[in-house]
Motif scaffolding. Structure first.
Motif, short mmCIF file in Angstrom:
data_model
loop_
_atom_site.label_atom_id
_atom_site.label_comp_id
_atom_site.label_asym_id
_atom_site.label_seq_id
_atom_site.Cartn_x
_atom_site.Cartn_y
_atom_site.Cartn_z
N ASN A 2 0.85 -1.19 0.00
CA ASN A 2 0.00 0.00 0.00
C ASN A 2 0.89 1.25 0.00
O ASN A 2 1.82 1.35 0.80
N PRO A 3 0.64 2.22 -0.91
CA PRO A 3 1.51 3.40 -0.98
C PRO A 3 1.50 4.24 0.29
O PRO A 3 2.51 4.88 0.62
N ILE A 4 0.41 4.24 1.02
CA ILE A 4 0.36 5.00 2.27
C ILE A 4 1.28 4.36 3.31
O ILE A 4 2.03 5.04 4.00
N ILE A 5 1.24 3.04 3.39
CA ILE A 5 2.12 2.33 4.34
C ILE A 5 3.58 2.49 3.93
O ILE A 5 4.44 2.73 4.78
N ALA A 6 3.86 2.40 2.64
CA ALA A 6 5.23 2.57 2.16
C ALA A 6 5.75 3.97 2.48
O ALA A 6 6.90 4.14 2.92
N SER A 7 4.91 4.97 2.30
CA SER A 7 5.30 6.34 2.62
C SER A 7 5.57 6.50 4.11
O SER A 7 6.54 7.15 4.52
N ALA A 14 13.48 7.39 8.25
CA ALA A 14 14.24 8.64 8.22
C ALA A 14 14.21 9.34 9.58
O ALA A 14 15.24 9.80 10.06
N THR A 15 13.04 9.43 10.21
CA THR A 15 12.96 10.14 11.49
C THR A 15 13.63 9.36 12.61
O THR A 15 14.23 9.96 13.51
N THR A 16 13.54 8.04 12.57
CA THR A 16 14.21 7.23 13.60
C THR A 16 15.72 7.37 13.51
O THR A 16 16.39 7.58 14.53
N LEU A 17 16.25 7.28 12.30
CA LEU A 17 17.70 7.44 12.14
C LEU A 17 18.14 8.85 12.53
O LEU A 17 19.18 9.02 13.17
N THR A 18 17.34 9.84 12.19
CA THR A 18 17.67 11.21 12.56
C THR A 18 17.70 11.37 14.08
O THR A 18 18.60 12.01 14.64
N ALA A 19 16.72 10.80 14.75
CA ALA A 19 16.67 10.90 16.22
C ALA A 19 17.86 10.19 16.86
O ALA A 19 18.48 10.71 17.79
N VAL A 20 18.20 9.02 16.35
CA VAL A 20 19.34 8.26 16.91
C VAL A 20 20.64 9.05 16.72
O VAL A 20 21.44 9.18 17.64
N ASN A 40 9.21 8.64 20.15
CA ASN A 40 8.34 9.70 19.64
C ASN A 40 8.32 9.75 18.12
O ASN A 40 7.39 10.30 17.53
N THR A 41 9.31 9.17 17.47
CA THR A 41 9.34 9.19 16.01
C THR A 41 8.19 8.39 15.40
O THR A 41 7.84 8.60 14.25
N VAL A 42 7.59 7.50 16.18
CA VAL A 42 6.47 6.69 15.66
C VAL A 42 5.32 7.60 15.25
O VAL A 42 4.76 7.46 14.17
N TRP A 43 4.96 8.54 16.10
CA TRP A 43 3.85 9.43 15.73
C TRP A 43 4.32 10.61 14.90
O TRP A 43 3.58 11.12 14.07
N ILE A 44 5.55 11.04 15.09
CA ILE A 44 6.07 12.15 14.29
C ILE A 44 6.16 11.75 12.81
O ILE A 44 5.95 12.58 11.93
N SER A 45 6.42 10.49 12.55
CA SER A 45 6.54 10.00 11.18
C SER A 45 5.23 10.09 10.41
O SER A 45 5.22 10.08 9.19
N ALA A 46 4.13 10.16 11.12
CA ALA A 46 2.83 10.23 10.44
C ALA A 46 2.56 11.62 9.88
O ALA A 46 1.73 11.77 8.97
N ILE A 47 3.24 12.64 10.35
CA ILE A 47 2.96 14.01 9.92
C ILE A 47 3.17 14.21 8.41
O ILE A 47 2.28 14.73 7.74
N PRO A 48 4.31 13.80 7.83
CA PRO A 48 4.46 13.98 6.38
C PRO A 48 3.42 13.20 5.57
O PRO A 48 2.95 13.67 4.55
#
Length: 67
Positions: A2-7, A14-20, A40-48
């Protein structure tokens, strides 16, 4: 996939690696507070993804497009 899941998964990676990397320590030296920041990146990743879904010019949310 699913393209939404892939996105979302791309954004999550990207956000997890950035946070680490922003914490600046090796993961096995993280404190509980450091892991909370990474979690926190779990919910932050949903924003884009949500921004793409509400954008009328983006085809991510189109259910009528053929794959």
């Amino acid at each position: 996939m699913n393209p939404i899941i892939a996105s979302y998964l791309r954004s999550l990676l990207a956000t997890t690696l950035t946070a680490v990397f922003a914490i600046g320590k090796l993961p096995f030296l993280f404190t509980e507070a450091d892991w909370a920041i990474v979690a926190n990146t779990v919910w932050i990743s949903a924003i884009p993804v949500l921004i793409r879904l509400i954008n009328p010019k983006d085809t991510l949310g189109d259910s009528d497009k053929s794959e």
